[in-house]
Design a protein around this motif. Structure first.
Motif, PDB file in Angstrom:
ATOM      1  N   ALA A   1       0.841  -1.209   0.000  1.00  3.84           N
ATOM      2  CA  ALA A   1       0.000   0.000   0.000  1.00  3.84           C
ATOM      3  C   ALA A   1       0.868   1.248   0.000  1.00  3.84           C
ATOM      4  O   ALA A   1       0.583   2.231  -0.705  1.00  3.84           O
ATOM      5  N   GLN A   2       1.971   1.203   0.761  1.00  2.00           N
ATOM      6  CA  GLN A   2       2.860   2.367   0.819  1.00  2.00           C
ATOM      7  C   GLN A   2       3.509   2.647  -0.546  1.00  2.00           C
ATOM      8  O   GLN A   2       3.590   3.782  -1.000  1.00  2.00           O
ATOM      9  N   GLY A   3       3.916   1.531  -1.133  1.00  2.00           N
ATOM     10  CA  GLY A   3       4.546   1.670  -2.462  1.00  2.00           C
ATOM     11  C   GLY A   3       3.586   2.299  -3.448  1.00  2.00           C
ATOM     12  O   GLY A   3       3.957   3.182  -4.232  1.00  2.00           O
ATOM     13  N   ILE A   4       2.338   1.828  -3.407  1.00  2.00           N
ATOM     14  CA  ILE A   4       1.339   2.373  -4.348  1.00  2.00           C
ATOM     15  C   ILE A   4       1.091   3.844  -4.043  1.00  2.00           C
ATOM     16  O   ILE A   4       0.999   4.685  -4.956  1.00  2.00           O
ATOM     17  N   ALA A   5       1.027   4.174  -2.763  1.00  2.00           N
ATOM     18  CA  ALA A   5       0.808   5.589  -2.380  1.00  2.00           C
ATOM     19  C   ALA A   5       1.967   6.451  -2.863  1.00  2.00           C
ATOM     20  O   ALA A   5       1.756   7.566  -3.391  1.00  2.00           O
ATOM     21  N   ASP A   6       3.211   5.929  -2.720  1.00  2.00           N
ATOM     22  CA  ASP A   6       4.376   6.688  -3.206  1.00  2.00           C
ATOM     23  C   ASP A   6       4.295   6.911  -4.717  1.00  2.00           C
ATOM     24  O   ASP A   6       4.590   7.989  -5.234  1.00  2.00           O
ATOM     25  N   GLY A   7       3.865   5.828  -5.365  1.00  2.00           N
ATOM     26  CA  GLY A   7       3.733   5.930  -6.831  1.00  2.00           C
ATOM     27  C   GLY A   7       2.728   6.985  -7.224  1.00  2.00           C
ATOM     28  O   GLY A   7       2.959   7.775  -8.137  1.00  2.00           O
ATOM     29  N   ARG A   8       1.589   6.983  -6.534  1.00  2.00           N
ATOM     30  CA  ARG A   8       0.547   7.965  -6.875  1.00  2.00           C
ATOM     31  C   ARG A   8       1.057   9.395  -6.644  1.00  2.00           C
ATOM     32  O   ARG A   8       0.782  10.299  -7.440  1.00  2.00           O
ATOM     33  N   LYS A   9       1.793   9.555  -5.556  1.00  2.00           N
ATOM     34  CA  LYS A   9       2.300  10.899  -5.230  1.00  2.00           C
ATOM     35  C   LYS A   9       3.248  11.373  -6.342  1.00  2.00           C
ATOM     36  O   LYS A   9       3.159  12.509  -6.836  1.00  2.00           O
ATOM     37  N   ALA A  10       4.134  10.476  -6.720  1.00  2.00           N
ATOM     38  CA  ALA A  10       5.092  10.842  -7.773  1.00  2.00           C
ATOM     39  C   ALA A  10       4.376  11.128  -9.086  1.00  2.00           C
ATOM     40  O   ALA A  10       4.701  12.074  -9.813  1.00  2.00           O
ATOM     41  N   LEU A  11       3.368  10.290  -9.369  1.00  2.00           N
ATOM     42  CA  LEU A  11       2.614  10.484 -10.619  1.00  2.00           C
ATOM     43  C   LEU A  11       1.913  11.828 -10.650  1.00  2.00           C
ATOM     44  O   LEU A  11       1.894  12.522 -11.678  1.00  2.00           O
ATOM     45  N   LYS A  12       1.343  12.189  -9.496  1.00  2.00           N
ATOM     46  CA  LYS A  12       0.609  13.468  -9.431  1.00  2.00           C
ATOM     47  C   LYS A  12       1.553  14.623  -9.694  1.00  2.00           C
ATOM     48  O   LYS A  12       1.242  15.549 -10.454  1.00  2.00           O
ATOM     49  N   LEU A  13       2.721  14.524  -9.037  1.00  2.00           N
ATOM     50  CA  LEU A  13       3.713  15.596  -9.242  1.00  2.00           C
ATOM     51  C   LEU A  13       4.114  15.672 -10.719  1.00  2.00           C
ATOM     52  O   LEU A  13       4.203  16.747 -11.308  1.00  2.00           O
ATOM     53  N   ALA A  14       4.315  14.487 -11.295  1.00  2.00           N
ATOM     54  CA  ALA A  14       4.749  14.450 -12.694  1.00  2.00           C
ATOM     55  C   ALA A  14       3.687  15.027 -13.614  1.00  2.00           C
ATOM     56  O   ALA A  14       3.981  15.773 -14.559  1.00  2.00           O
TER      57      ALA A  14
END
Lengths: 385, 895
Positions: A252-265
């Motif tokens: 879940a943490q990994g997915i949350a990190d991914g979403r955060k990075a994606l949003k920034l991108a």
């Protein structure tokens, strides 16, 4: 002879009608025609005509003026001579040239120049009996008769040759400008964060429109390259690669990190697209100010449209790619606990999930391919990776 | 205003005594009083050409000519007559000058305008002879006039020591009524004569009186002789009489030995030999001497008086640092001899080259001097006036190959022939072109490698020394630009000059934008072996009386082209060979095309210096075949291009497949119905739409017409016809079809929407907006209602209130589209939301969104962006989407 010279007055600045060219002349005829053209003082006429005639647009006028100021008489003669060369033998042309350099012939040539206001001097001089005889001899020359008979053809050929040569002349400078821009493009396409700003190495040609346009294009490309590098630097700082790595899909943490990075991108990408769009607008305004001629501007607009098309496609591609990543994260989140890491690879409890994952991966691969294709188009922001 | 001299000349003054007029005829002259009548049928007719040579302490030639201008074009020939003489040792007496007109004799002797011109045409090549041309301009000459003149040229070049050498032409390009040539000599002197050239010999009449012997050659009514172009220089088209007081070549040799016998130069020679003395081998010493004489002694010919044939002493040449051929030859001989190397001066005729053995021995047949040297038992001939020769003696080029020459050496009594270069490599030039084509429609890179040897390398070396890099680049760009208009140089040309072995190569890299040319059924590669073109003069008339010159013998030209085509090319052709051979040249051509590699190799070998007259027709035929081979072309047929691996079917292809599938399925229904006599139902209409999407208008309209024949479905069929016409861009008729359909009761939201679009695009905004309002009312679909509002906002109309108010739209981007037309959002914001609305139907949404973006930019007058977005909407390939067709309508309307 008089009539012929007048016909050629506008050869350097006029435009030619389509007509079949004269038969090919031998090297001897061409050499003789050059000598004859010099004797007729046609380069001087041409130079005057070029510097006193307005072209169909500002750029053409600049080119003609440039030619009149920079091209030697020998080069002008070489352009004008072929129109004559095939109409008379080398010997006949040399005889005519010799007579044109006689006392009477020379004065007649100068009077013609004066009549066209190319030089000061008597426009209708009195000729001595000997000079009159020389002028009569000029009139009786086979070459002169041949030129008079073929006057229309010669005038058309001269215009066509001059026009082609003028185009080549300008294209040579254009090539120089294009080469400088190509060199700049090399710098911009390989530009990385931390590199010095690309520079245009261009010696202005003295053709205002071309120079201004080249500099405007260069500035635009530098701005676009800077924007792209800045965006890439930011994307790198989001650690996209790490945050979207396979091992992130299983927690879940990994997915949350991914979403955060994606949003920034995604935000960064949209800012970039807006910045480029604004830059494009400023560039077009600049071009309109440096290129007053609508036709020339129209030709450039095709390039701008092409660049913009790449931008639109890039935007579509990047949004699609980010969406595909986002959907992959959605998928991973919905399958939490059913996907594991095994020996450094994802392992799926359900084969159907593997199928879905592969479909998503194929979509991302396709979009990545598209991105690579766009990068090859050169001006794409995807170029520097 | 001062009279201006013709180009390449300047007007000069000569001593009063050098040219006089009105002198009486010399007593010894046998004057012809009655002129024969002129011959007709030629613009210029020569009535009399009488030349009388007087051999004496002060030799004289008397010339009496009469010419009639039968046409205006020949007035120049009689209006301006030129006499060339050397004032240093000759003088001219103009005895008479008159015009004969209708029985009248008009004396022009005093009135004639005579100008003395010094010809400097060769000054830029370092030649200065001191000859003067007296140009006699006679005014008031008319058609039918005869110009009659008589003059004497007195005096002879003292370098010949009183020996007599002369020549007089016999045939002319104009008809000649009376030709007479006489020589009047003391009985004790023996002057030999010979008629040179093809044709009947003329026997003289001999008269002896007062211890003098007179030979008189005479002929009447000689026809005009038309020359032929490109006749070898040793073949005389026009006959002439040669006179010489020498009968053996050893006499010429003896005379020349005296000229080349000059005192040794002393210390200056030691200084000049410093480099050569340091050379390790004899061969190197010779090369150093040659290099010194060629490069350190500038070529300049001051051939006045005796120095037309007598060289300046080497000491003077070394001090001046300039000299002509004989000065340089003597200097080189002196230097070589000082090094203990056997060397002699050699006399050459560059104008004749060969055929000297058919002439009387005479010093005046020679116009050039070179050097013969014996080095390690081998004989070499060096031309010190050339440039660019260095290195090994055996590798040096020989420009005088085949020439008959006379070596000035004690006891020599014969001519000898300079051999052509023994090694063919010395006259072989190579041009190879390597092309890499990454893709058919992409620029190709061409690497041209040009290699010269022997004379060609020396000429290239000397020529390149005068070119800047920029000029060189320009020259190579221009030469290739004739073949491929769109090209650029990728680098400056790279020159590799191997002076020791006398090979010079140049590598040039080009980028060629359109190397491959598209043609029906594939692509085309064009090439041109430019080192082989224009090697021959091909006469317009093949029938000749004289041999045809082949100017560039001996020579071998090799050309090769290697093309790496794109990877998808896979050809399997048998290599082919072709050859053309005749007496003057042999050409071979080999072509191979295997896999993606295409190769052409051509060799042109020039095997003779002339083509005999009888063989010229065959030669002309052979050159035509040669030229066909030189227009190189290879076709890359579609059959040898591998099709790309099947790519995953994309959205665009899917749409096409769907349309094709509809056509297939409906065609089956229609065919089955025809067999069973049943109604095909809506199949006609469905197929009509599919045809329309695929752009097959005729088929679509035909099917729509068949559908309209079915009376039980009038509304549907009208709507169908409307759809078809809308899809093919005929909005006027589609609006009419939809209007009739709704008038008959059709009330579907889709029909109203399509009617609205047709109305709007045919210019009926009011009807269009009304149809939009009907569409909104005809459906509860929130998406359709949202689209209606978008279209209303797009057209500046008030938007319909939403009838469905159950939360936000299922597709956010449509709301953003509406905001966009209400200036609340940007197109970018709308497009960004497309991706957020899920992957399903994304392409279809994009088509519509791009269309809206295009409309937005059209409204803001940004036609470039509008065009890009409309094009993008079309490029998606959603052929069944109305937005695809609407985008096409918009693009068609954009200027």
């Amino acid at each position: 002879m008089k009539r012929l010279i007048f016909l050629l007055l506008c050869a350097m600045s006029g435009s030619a009608m389509a007509q079949s060219p004269a038969p090919q002349a031998s090297p001897e005829q061409l050499a003789a025609a050059r000598r004859l053209v010099v004797a007729m003082e046609l380069p001087r006429y041409a130079r005057y005509s070029l510097s006193h005639t307005a072209g169909p647009d500002r750029e053409s006028t600049e080119v003609m003026l440039h030619i009149s100021q920079h091209v030697s008489d020998a080069d002008l003669a070489a352009v004008l001579a072929p129109a004559y060369a095939s109409h008379a033998s080398a010997a006949d042309m040399d005889r005519l040239a010799t007579l044109l350099k006689s006392g009477g012939g020379r004065r007649m040539v100068l009077a013609n120049l004066a009549q066209q206001n190319v030089i000061d001097g008597p426009k209708a001089p009195l000729y001595s009996p000997a000079e009159q005889a020389e002028i009569r001899a000029i009139g009786a020359q086979p070459a002169n008769k041949a030129f008079t008979a073929a006057g229309k053809q010669i005038a058309e050929d001269a215009k066509r040759n001059a026009q082609a040569w003028r185009t080549q002349y300008y294209q040579a400078y254009q090539r120089q400008a294009m080469a400088a821009l190509a060199d700049l493009a090399k710098q911009t396409t390989t530009l990385k964060p931390g590199d010095p700003e690309p520079r245009l190495h261009y010696q202005p040609a003295g053709l205002k429109t071309l120079d201004d346009m080249t500099i405007a294009i260069a500035n635009h490309r530098i701005m676009v390259a800077n924007a792209r590098v800045a965006m890439r630097a930011d994307l790198d700082s989001y650690n996209l690669r790490q945050n979207l790595a396979q091992e992130k899909m299983v927690t879940a943490q990994g997915i949350a990190d991914g979403r955060k990075a994606l949003k920034l991108a995604e935000e960064r990408m949209e800012r970039y697209l807006r910045a480029i769009d604004a830059q494009e607008g400023m560039f077009r305004q600049k071009l309109q100010s440096v290129i007053p001629d609508q036709q020339s501007l129209g030709a450039l607009e095709k390039g701008i449209a092409s660049e913009y098309d790449v931008m639109v496609r890039f935007g579509e591609n990047q949004r699609g790619l980010l969406d595909a990543y986002s959907r992959t994260l959605d998928f991973a989140e919905s399958r939490l606990g059913k996907i594991h890491m095994q020996n450094g690879q994802l392992a799926f409890d359900d084969d159907a999930d593997l199928g879905v994952f592969n479909t998503l991966r194929a979509q991302m691969a396709k979009l990545a391919d598209e991105e690579a294709q766009l990068a090859k188009l050169g001006t794409s922001p995807a170029t520097a990776k | 205003m001062a009279q201006q001299a013709p180009a390449g000349t300047r007007t000069v003054q000569v001593a009063e005594r050098a040219f006089t007029r009105g002198d009486p005829l010399p007593a010894w002259v046998d004057d012809i009083q009655n002129l024969p009548a002129p011959m007709k049928g030629s613009p210029l007719s020569i009535r009399l050409a009488d030349v009388q040579f007087r051999v004496a302490d002060e030799p004289t030639v008397y010339i009496h000519r009469a010419m009639t201008a039968n046409e205006a074009g020949s007035l120049t020939a009689i209006g301006q007559y030129e006499i060339s003489f050397q004032p240093e040792y000759q003088r001219v007496q103009l005895h008479s000058l008159r015009i004969l007109r209708d029985g009248q004799v008009i004396d022009k002797l005093k009135a004639a305008d005579i100008r003395f011109l010094q010809r400097e045409t060769n000054l830029d090549q370092g030649l200065y002879s001191g000859a003067i041309t007296a140009a006699i301009v006679t005014d008031d000459v008319r058609v039918g006039d005869t110009l009659e003149m008589a003059y004497s040229i007195i005096g002879q070049n003292p370098v010949f020591g009183g020996k007599f050498f002369e020549a007089a032409s016999w045939d002319t390009p104009s008809p000649l009524s009376l030709r007479r040539v006489s020589i009047d000599m003391p009985q004790q002197r023996s002057i030999h004569y010979r008629m040179i050239g093809k044709g009947a010999d003329v026997k003289p009449v001999e008269i002896v009186r007062n211890d003098r012997r007179i030979l008189r050659f005479e002929a009447r009514n000689l026809p005009a002789l038309l020359g032929e172009p490109y006749v070898p220089s040793d073949v005389q088209t026009y006959r002439y009489l040669q006179f010489s007081e020498m009968n053996q070549w050893r006499e010429v040799n003896q005379w020349a030995l005296g000229l080349f016998d000059t005192p040794p130069p002393g210390a200056a020679l030691d200084e000049a030999l410093r480099g050569a003395r340091q050379a390790a081998t004899v061969e190197d010493k010779v090369a150093k001497v040659l290099e010194f004489v060629q490069n350190d002694i500038r070529y300049l010919s001051l051939s006045m008086g005796e120095n037309s044939h007598r060289p300046y002493p080497p000491a003077q040449v070394l001090q001046r640092r300039y000299g002509d051929c004989k000065d340089k030859a003597l200097l080189m001989v002196t230097m070589l001899r000082a090094l203990g190397i056997e060397a002699q001066p050699v006399l050459v005729s560059t104008s004749l080259r060969k055929g000297l053995d058919a002439m009387l021995p005479s010093p005046v047949v020679f116009d050039h001097a070179i050097v013969r040297a014996r080095v390690q038992s081998k004989t070499y001939y060096f031309d010190p006036t050339r440039l660019g020769q260095y290195g090994k003696l055996d590798r040096m080029g020989q420009v005088h190959g085949g020439a008959q020459v006379l070596t000035i050496a004690s006891g020599n009594d014969a001519l000898e022939t300079i051999p052509y270069a023994a090694d063919p490599a010395l006259y072989t030039d190579v041009r190879s072109e390597r092309v890499t084509v990454p893709a058919f429609d992409k620029p190709a890179e061409l690497l041209a490698h040009i290699e010269y040897a022997g004379v060609a390398a020396e000429s290239a070396r000397a020529g390149l020394a005068n070119l800047s890099t920029q000029q060189l680049s320009k020259a190579y760009e221009a030469s290739m630009g004739r073949r491929y208009p769109e090209l650029s140089l990728l680098d400056d040309p790279k020159i590799d000059d191997d002076r020791v072995n006398n090979r010079l190569s140049i590598d040039v890299r080009y980028r060629i934008d359109k190397f491959m040319e598209k043609e029906d059924g594939g692509w085309k590669v064009s090439y041109r072996p430019i080192n082989m073109v224009e090697q021959f003069y091909v006469p317009d008339v093949a029938r000749r009386d004289f041999p045809l010159l082949v100017p560039y013998y001996p020579a071998i030209h090799d050309y090769s082209l290697d093309v790496s085509l794109p990877p998808e090319v896979d050809a399997h052709y048998q290599p082919s060979q072709n050859s053309v051979r005749n007496g003057a040249f042999a050409m071979s051509e080999a072509l191979s095309f295997t896999g993606r590699e295409l190769q052409a190799k051509l060799r042109l070998q020039i095997t003779a210096d002339r083509v005999e007259a009888a063989a010229v027709p065959e030669f002309v035929g052979a050159t035509r075949k040669l030229n066909e081979s030189l227009q190189g072309m290879v076709h890359v047929r579609n059959g040898v291009i591998k099709t790309a691996a099947a790519a995953p079917v994309d959205y665009k292809q899917n749409m096409l497949n769907q349309a094709e599938a509809i056509i297939k399925a409906t065609s089956r229904v229609i065919n089955d119905a025809a067999l069973t006599g049943q109604d095909a139902g809506g199949a006609w209409c469905e197929r009509a739409r599919a045809y329309a999407w695929l752009g097959k208008s005729a088929e679509a309209l035909k099917d729509a017409a068949r559908a309209a024949q079915q009376q039980d479905r009038v509304k549907e069929n009208l709507a169908c016809a409307g759809d078809v016409r809308f899809a093919i861009g005929n909005v006027k008729d589609s609006a009419a079809d939809y209007a009739r359909a709704v008038a008959l009761g059709a009330d579907g939201a889709d029909i109203w929407m399509r009617k609205a679009w047709s109305d709007l695009y045919q210019g009926s905004k009011r009807d269009g907006l009304a149809a939009l309002a009907h569409a909104a009312k005809a459906s509860d679909d929130p998406l359709l209602q949202a689209r209606v509002r978008v279209w209303q906002a797009m057209n500046g109309a008030p938007t319909e209130p939403a009838t469905v108010k159950n939360g936000p739209l299922p597709e956010d981007w449509l709301a953003a589209a509406l905001d966009m037309f209400q200036s609340q959002k940007s197109p970018e914001q709308m497009l960004r939301l497309i991706a957020h609305d899920g992957a399903n139907g994304q392409e279809t949404r994009l088509v519509e969104a791009y269309f809206y973006a295009g409309k937005f930019f059209l409204a803001t007058q940004d036609k470039i962006k509008a065009r890009v977005y409309f094009q993008r909407a079309i490029d998606k390939g959603a052929i069944s989407s109305p937005y695809h067709h609407l985008a096409r309508l918009e693009l068609a309307r954009l200027p």
